[in-house]
Design an enzyme around this catalytic site. Structure first.
Site, short mmCIF file in Angstrom:
data_model
loop_
_atom_site.label_atom_id
_atom_site.label_comp_id
_atom_site.label_asym_id
_atom_site.label_seq_id
_atom_site.Cartn_x
_atom_site.Cartn_y
_atom_site.Cartn_z
N CYS A 6 -9.86 -1.83 -4.37
CA CYS A 6 -9.81 -2.56 -5.64
C CYS A 6 -9.26 -1.63 -6.70
O CYS A 6 -8.73 -0.57 -6.37
CB CYS A 6 -11.18 -3.15 -6.01
SG CYS A 6 -12.43 -1.97 -6.46
N CYS B 243 -9.07 -7.41 -5.10
CA CYS B 243 -8.66 -7.87 -6.43
C CYS B 243 -7.14 -7.95 -6.46
O CYS B 243 -6.46 -7.26 -5.71
CB CYS B 243 -9.21 -6.96 -7.53
SG CYS B 243 -8.39 -5.38 -7.73
N CYS C 8 -0.94 -1.91 -3.80
CA CYS C 8 -1.37 -1.27 -2.55
C CYS C 8 -0.18 -0.65 -1.83
O CYS C 8 0.82 -1.33 -1.57
CB CYS C 8 -2.04 -2.30 -1.64
SG CYS C 8 -2.74 -1.58 -0.14
#
Length: 138
Positions: A11, A83, A90
């Protein structure tokens, strides 16, 4: 028993959702997975996350907030973003990591202490349901 599958929950600040997910998966699978959590940057573990996890008998008070930089060279079987911000940022991890995205509402809320805890409980329960489904599909 075969080798444990490695899971990273990711997250933004590694302060609540990914920390709760790490604790839940570790608790629910009886060592079937090697579980980690991180944030796009490290912050701190929110006391509300510790409190609502304690309510269901899971102690995450020894967790610490970690940056995803600690794991960039670590192979994972699954990288689960919890999230939208983390999903968009990412990086690519080495190995066969399957990317999964769960849009869990941010539990950080303003208002009374009870309202804040309710938001954390909602996120915890949402994670619990998704992790239970994840376990059953694996």
């Amino acid at each position: 028993m075969g080798e444990k599958k490695r899971v990273l929950f990711l997250c933004t600040g590694n302060s609540a959702r990914s920390q709760m997910a790490e604790g839940l998966l570790r608790h629910l699978t009886d060592d079937h997975f090697e579980v980690f959590s991180a944030g796009t940057f490290a912050t701190y573990l929110r006391p509300q996350a510790i409190a609502v996890m304690n309510e269901i008998g899971i102690d995450i008070s020894d967790h610490r907030s970690k940056s995803l930089d600690e794991f960039l060279n670590t192979p994972f079987d699954y990288v689960i973003t919890v999230c939208d911000h983390a999903s968009q940022r990412c990086p690519v991890f080495p190995g066969p990591a399957k990317r999964i995205h769960w849009s869990i509402e941010d539990p950080v809320a303003f208002g009374s202490e009870e309202a804040q805890l309710d938001a954390f409980r909602h996120a915890r329960d949402d994670l619990h349901q998704r992790i239970s489904e994840f376990i059953s599909e694996d």
